[in-house]
Design a protein around this motif. Sequence first.
Motif, short mmCIF file in Angstrom:
data_model
loop_
_atom_site.label_atom_id
_atom_site.label_comp_id
_atom_site.label_asym_id
_atom_site.label_seq_id
_atom_site.Cartn_x
_atom_site.Cartn_y
_atom_site.Cartn_z
N LEU A 1 0.81 -1.21 0.00
CA LEU A 1 0.00 0.00 0.00
C LEU A 1 0.85 1.26 0.00
N LEU A 2 2.03 1.19 0.64
CA LEU A 2 2.89 2.37 0.77
C LEU A 2 4.23 2.20 0.06
N HIS A 3 4.35 1.15 -0.74
CA HIS A 3 5.55 1.04 -1.56
C HIS A 3 5.21 0.30 -2.84
N ALA A 4 5.94 0.61 -3.86
CA ALA A 4 5.65 0.03 -5.17
C ALA A 4 6.05 -1.44 -5.21
N PRO A 5 5.27 -2.27 -5.88
CA PRO A 5 5.64 -3.69 -6.01
C PRO A 5 7.02 -3.84 -6.64
N TYR B 1 -18.66 37.40 18.31
CA TYR B 1 -18.71 35.97 17.98
C TYR B 1 -17.31 35.54 17.57
N GLY B 2 -16.86 34.43 18.13
CA GLY B 2 -15.55 33.90 17.77
C GLY B 2 -15.60 32.39 17.64
N ARG B 3 -14.83 31.86 16.73
CA ARG B 3 -14.86 30.41 16.48
C ARG B 3 -13.48 29.93 16.04
N ASN B 4 -13.10 28.76 16.53
CA ASN B 4 -11.87 28.10 16.10
C ASN B 4 -12.22 26.67 15.75
N ALA B 5 -11.79 26.22 14.59
CA ALA B 5 -12.10 24.86 14.14
C ALA B 5 -10.84 24.24 13.57
N VAL B 6 -10.67 22.94 13.83
CA VAL B 6 -9.51 22.23 13.28
C VAL B 6 -9.98 20.87 12.77
N ASP B 7 -9.66 20.59 11.52
CA ASP B 7 -9.93 19.29 10.89
C ASP B 7 -8.61 18.53 10.78
N TYR B 8 -8.65 17.25 11.09
CA TYR B 8 -7.45 16.43 11.07
C TYR B 8 -7.51 15.40 9.95
N ASP B 9 -6.39 15.25 9.25
CA ASP B 9 -6.18 14.13 8.34
C ASP B 9 -4.85 13.49 8.69
N VAL B 10 -4.79 12.18 8.59
CA VAL B 10 -3.53 11.45 8.70
C VAL B 10 -3.24 10.85 7.33
N SER B 11 -2.09 11.18 6.78
CA SER B 11 -1.71 10.68 5.46
C SER B 11 -0.45 9.83 5.57
N ASN B 12 -0.15 9.14 4.47
CA ASN B 12 1.01 8.24 4.42
C ASN B 12 0.97 7.24 5.56
N THR C 1 -4.73 5.08 2.45
CA THR C 1 -3.46 5.60 2.95
C THR C 1 -3.59 7.04 3.45
N THR C 2 -4.76 7.64 3.24
CA THR C 2 -5.09 8.94 3.80
C THR C 2 -6.43 8.82 4.51
N PHE C 3 -6.52 9.38 5.74
CA PHE C 3 -7.70 9.20 6.56
C PHE C 3 -8.18 10.54 7.12
N ASP C 4 -9.48 10.74 7.08
CA ASP C 4 -10.10 11.81 7.85
C ASP C 4 -10.32 11.27 9.25
#
Length: 877
Positions: free
Chosen positions: A385-389, A428-439, A451-454
Amino acid sequence: MGHILKKHILLLLMLAPVLVLGQNVIQGKVSDSGNGDLLPGVNVVVKGTTTGTTTDFDGNYELNVGSLPVTLVFSSIGFKSHEILVSSAGTVNVTLDEGLMLQEVIILGNRSKPRTVIGSPVPIDNIGVAELKNTGQPTVDKMLTYKVPSFNSSTQAVSDGTAHFDPADLRGLGPSRTLVLVNGKRKNLSSLVYINDTPGKGEVGVDLKSVPSAAIERIEVLRDGASAQYGSDAIAGVINMVLKRNVAYTTVGASSGITTEGDGFNFAADVNSSINLGEDGGFLNLTLGYYKQEKTNRAGTPGEDTLFGVPANDPDWGSWLAANPDLGMNVGQPELKKIDMFFNAGVPFKNGNGELYTFGGLTYRQGTSFALYRTPYWIPDPFNLLHAPGTTYQGFQPTFETDVRDNNATVGVKWKLFTMDVDLSGTYGRNAVDYDVSNSINQDLGANSPTTFDVGAYTFSNTLANLDFSKDLGTVSIAFGAELRGERFTAMAGEPASYFGAGTQSFPGLQPSNVVEATRENFGLYGELEWEPTDRILFGGAVRYEDFSDFGDNTSWKVNGRYLLGDNQGAIRASYSTGFRAPALHQIYLSNIQTLVSGGTISNQGTFNNVDPIIRDGLGVPQLTAETSKNITAGFTYKPIENLSFAVDFYNVKIDDRVLFTNEIGFDGDATTDNPVEEILLANDITSLKFFINAVNTNTTGVDVVASYSNIAMGNGNLGVNIAANFNNTKIEGEIKTPAILASNGYQMFNRKEQARITKVRPKSKVLLGLDYAIEKWNFILNNTYFGEVSWDHGSDPQKDQVFAGKVITDLILGYDFSDKISANIGINNLLNVYPDELDPKGDVVTDLGGRFRYPWEVNQFGYAGTIINAGISLKF
């Protein structure tokens, strides 16, 4: 008839300037009394109101005051403020004398009467944007670190979301205990809880990267407890960011830098300008900024992996270790891209008795940080999945990617009501953070793993309504008001693939059981009173009552006093206050599962929230409630001669029932699994658990010292010398309040390492020495910052403790003015390429994670980027 006509024509000619400019227009020029130069950017304000303007590039101003007489206040950083009574419309020219920081007018700490720093009964720093930029640092949090001795912020590495927010605090009391304001209005917290092993672990702070320096006129730092005046969070102090108003010119700036190692390239560009709104001094100030930084890497190069017991000569992996002595790691500052858009506007009433105002901004940034490298002998990739055959598998390093949005907006109106100044506003104030993990991969999904995840997202927002009344009655000043505040915290689950089975490598996604939508409201009332029986003596007091919908109410109060020395030559001052901090919604409701290294093994740690029956009933953990504090400050300011000033302030802060994040609580090591903790671990398929609790009382004692000597004649130029220092010590008082169920089963909630995180991970001393020499078109700045020693304590074995010595960071900046409108600078940060002490292998394997970390990562004085060379240019038009 002709005679009468001539009289009318003559009268019209005499009145023409007034008819053209408006009935009560005051205009003129402002100049420097020392050299006669015309001064741009001088604030001209009608005393007691917000009606005002600023001088243009040629030192001209024009102001419609509505009614006369009025008192105009002329102020500019670096000059003494000047007041003048104006009884009739026309031309009023003013000269300003050069002044000191102690003479600058501040608005923080009082609502009814602006005061100078020297006349304030509590210690306040007033830092202009030029002083911030002269630190050579790229963001506001780093600028304050190198300008305010008691303020600390440093970049974290390999720490998930914490790497993108950089915990910051005053007096080593944690990010949660510093209140941040913008134009005097509360700034929203970030949506992130710092849950990794960094300074500020378990804390929630304001995202200080979300306000660009180009939008700031000055920053006021109140170094005293102020909960009675401003409410929750103001235990350590208050930071107020004052935005630019009607500037005299458009400023465009650009800068870039890179480390001498060839990495960490950064580039910044910004523009600030203002537009006149109407003919009565209205304005709209706009700021647009862009910032980009590339990663740095200062990983260790052990050539072996003691974390997994793989020696350098291992028959299977020795060749891989030889080719990858750093074990594939990337340890340093994250990658970052940021865009800022800010505005600040005000429109005075036609009668000059009020103003409609609004301000706010939006910051959007993307960041990429790096997790532990998954070596090929640790995590296999049988499905390519993370390296070429056909290629040899090299392992992988997951990336932790964030999208952060921080936005805030305030709309308000100020006016006179029965001679009182009234301020009604909504924020009015707002802080938002979205996370992804890749590789990365989820091993339990096999060949179907992405190989990439929300992996989920957090948001925090607050909505405020403020109504403030104030009145200057001469010897007595009063202020009172009310605040309504609503808060909302949400946690959103990641995609199912991120939490299926063991979950994504490096950060299993937030699960449906971690989803939160929590709200609360609070209502506050306050009152302030100041009495000046003589020109030299001032007494003040404040009281505040707040009622929270989730845990109850609190009343805090404050008294202070000040005695002026001589002819405004200094002051003796003192204050005593009680304070409080409400536990953040994040700390009450956060839950997740996180991958960590513990005792040489990789495990999953579960964070349980405070309302979970597993914690409340199963372990007997009480409901979170407010921290309370007692704060005393006493000191003096002194100005023996015109350009020399001193300020010394002693402080003591006692905090009861601090809201803290426990250490890992896991299996006790015996053959049985019959205690309540182990039953919870087995039922939830985790190896350890953590939670938030009010458990520790602390006592912090310290002293702040500030000395400034300006305009020292040296050759054809002038030298300025500034010295500032902070010395502090925090200790834990009394017993740690461990729930009976945990105590009876032999569990510790705060081991030696977690206790040291409260008392030793921030420098106990910091000293700043700044030299500023200006000659003709040149400006030379030499800053030396001493960061005192910090300590890392082992959880159970004192023989493995480590102390990291104090270091001096030297910054050199050379500036040159090509003209009044074009200037440039070249800077070298960390001129002598100083790094923290390296980690000592005597610690257990967790200390340096098998040699992966060369420099300390759980304690961090000033980062480890090394020397950075940068250059910038500024254009005005």
